[in-house]
Motif scaffolding. Structure first.
Motif, PDB file in Angstrom:
ATOM      1  N   CYS A  21       0.572  -1.344  -0.128  1.00  0.00           N
ATOM      2  CA  CYS A  21      -0.009   0.121  -0.088  1.00  0.00           C
ATOM      3  C   CYS A  21       0.965   1.426  -0.134  1.00  0.00           C
ATOM      4  CB  CYS A  21      -0.684  -0.041   1.261  1.00  0.00           C
ATOM      5  SG  CYS A  21      -2.271  -1.112   1.035  1.00  0.00           S
ATOM      6  N   SER A  24       2.411   1.610  -3.405  1.00  0.00           N
ATOM      7  CA  SER A  24       1.682   1.940  -4.436  1.00  0.00           C
ATOM      8  C   SER A  24       1.379   3.497  -4.497  1.00  0.00           C
ATOM      9  CB  SER A  24       0.283   1.126  -4.025  1.00  0.00           C
ATOM     10  OG  SER A  24       0.559  -0.326  -4.337  1.00  0.00           O
ATOM     11  N   TRP A  25       1.078   3.994  -3.247  1.00  0.00           N
ATOM     12  CA  TRP A  25       0.857   5.301  -3.355  1.00  0.00           C
ATOM     13  C   TRP A  25       2.265   6.091  -3.948  1.00  0.00           C
ATOM     14  CZ3 TRP A  25       0.123  10.575  -2.382  1.00  0.00           C
ATOM     15  CH2 TRP A  25       1.303  11.152  -1.784  1.00  0.00           C
ATOM     16  N   LEU A  85      -6.732   4.947   0.286  1.00  0.00           N
ATOM     17  CA  LEU A  85      -5.999   4.745  -0.687  1.00  0.00           C
ATOM     18  C   LEU A  85      -6.570   5.053  -1.979  1.00  0.00           C
ATOM     19  CD1 LEU A  85      -3.419   4.029  -1.814  1.00  0.00           C
ATOM     20  CD2 LEU A  85      -3.712   1.737  -1.928  1.00  0.00           C
ATOM     21  N   TYR A 163      -5.213   2.295  -7.451  1.00  0.00           N
ATOM     22  CA  TYR A 163      -5.396   2.314  -5.873  1.00  0.00           C
ATOM     23  C   TYR A 163      -6.702   1.244  -5.672  1.00  0.00           C
ATOM     24  CZ  TYR A 163      -2.016   5.981  -5.692  1.00  0.00           C
ATOM     25  OH  TYR A 163      -1.007   6.751  -5.426  1.00  0.00           O
ATOM     26  N   SER A 167      -6.872  -2.194  -3.493  1.00  0.00           N
ATOM     27  CA  SER A 167      -7.892  -2.278  -2.628  1.00  0.00           C
ATOM     28  C   SER A 167      -8.507  -3.592  -2.648  1.00  0.00           C
ATOM     29  CB  SER A 167      -8.940  -1.234  -2.462  1.00  0.00           C
ATOM     30  OG  SER A 167      -8.416   0.247  -2.135  1.00  0.00           O
TER      31      SER A 167
END
Length: 381
Positions: A21, A24-25, A85, A163, A167
């Motif tokens: 996570c 990815s951001w 996210l 995103y 998820s």
């Protein structure tokens, strides 16, 4: 598989998820900058939201883990990832994006403290060191997240839909893992409450070691590419070599850290790690040529690998505070190292040179050796 092995696999998947996570951001930050037409200064202000959120969450994280148990906080944080996210990717304005990023930083630290608390309980049941391998999975997820991000950019997938895909992975992992994450409400002794008290001698010492380790880590994260470009003067296509060598060594080092700890102990490995950080940076400063500097950055990566896992593992065994609160205290101290290290490098480089900056960071390695070599009684208090 035994139940302990299943729990270890489930917990490892959650560490991997947290790293995925975060990566990815980070992989879509340039696209977010382009979407909102942010200047470098404006982007810097936006990026500050993540550490600010993390810092704000630190005192509450220890309290929540102590009050409700790490299982509840892990699951709440997982749901937070699931919601916030995609919100980052679909935010219609900067005014919405900034608080969303801050909350995302808070969620990340809640997950960090609760996962490490759960891991310490499992480590006690194993009767041997296993915490570093979880941190290795977090680092490995960074490479995976960067790879997925590169693929999404190649396919012209907008950050919001990228995103959303992550998820879906969050939902799957949470559903599969939640049955093996146990409640530990009655597991930790020591004091609870918000982290507003003074740390004891053990936590101050461990926090100092983690501070220096995180300072070196933060500098390598932010300045490796610049160092290779301006000091090593490597060709443009290989500028990332220093960063990749450091990250690769740190990630792989964490997978062998537990085995080394179980053979020689935590304190000897901390001293070795400090020595590797010092020697790696000094070699890179004295011989700024591609091959030697790359080897130096590899040494720093291996040195940094063990510092935070050992610091967390030691802090979680505090006799004065519960594991969640002790971890939050050490995280607070070490987090400042991660925050102040990179800008200090810049200020010193402005006044002198990058070589001078990296030499001073090398002294952090000697500091780690010193803190783990004197007044050893504090580690058994």
């Amino acid at each position: 598989m035994t139940i302990l092995q299943k729990r270890r696999l489930a917990l490892g998947s959650l560490f991997f998820l947290a790293g995925l996570c975060f990566a990815s951001w980070a992989s879509r930050i340039p696209d977010i900058q382009l979407k909102f037409q942010l200047s470098e200064a404006q982007l810097g202000t936006l990026l500050l939201g993540l550490p600010v959120g993390s810092l704000v969450a630190l005192p509450a994280a220890g309290f929540l883990v102590h009050r409700f148990g790490s299982r509840i906080v892990i699951l709440m944080s997982g749901v937070g990832y699931l919601v916030f996210l995609p919100l980052i990717g679909f935010s219609p304005s900067v005014w919405i994006l900034v608080p969303v990023v801050m909350i995302y930083g808070m969620i990340g630290n809640m997950m960090n403290i609760s996962l490490n608390t759960q891991a310490l309980g499992l480590e006690d049941e194993y009767g041997k060191s296993i915490l570093a391998s979880f941190h290795g999975l977090w680092s490995l997820a960074g490479f995976t997240g960067a790879g997925i991000g590169a693929l999404m950019i190649y396919l012209n997938v907008l950050p919001g839909f990228h995103y959303l895909f992550i998820s879906v992975i969050v939902v799957i992992v949470l559903l599969l893992a939640q049955g093996f994450i146990r409640s530990d409400l009655q597991n930790g002794g020591g004091g609870g409450g918000l982290v507003l008290k003074k740390p004891d001698g053990l936590l101050l010492r461990v926090g100092g070691i983690a501070f220096l380790g995180m300072m070196a880590e933060g500098c390598m994260f932010d300045w490796s590419g610049v160092y290779f470009k301006k000091v090593v003067q490597i060709e443009e296509g290989l500028v990332a070599l220093g960063y990749v060598s450091f990250m690769g060594a740190m990630a792989s080092g964490r997978f062998i850290t537990d085995r080394i700890i179980n053979k020689i102990g935590r304190l000897p490995l901390i001293r070795i790690s400090g020595g590797l950080i010092f020697s790696g940076l000094i070699v890179s400063v004295l011989f700024p040529i591609p091959v030697v500097a790359t080897i130096g950055f590899l040494l720093v990566g291996f040195g940094v690998a063990a510092i935070v896992p050992i610091a967390y593992s030691t802090a979680g065994r505090s006799k004065l505070y519960s594991p969640g609160v002790a971890l939050a205290m050490v995280s607070t101290i070490s987090f400042f190292g991660f925050l102040i290290g990179p800008p200090v490098i810049g200020y010193i480089a402005e006044l002198s040179s990058l070589k001078t900056s990296f030499t001073l960071v090398a002294l952090a390695g000697l500091g780690i050796v010193g803190l783990s070599s004197v007044r050893l009684g504090v580690f058994s208090e």
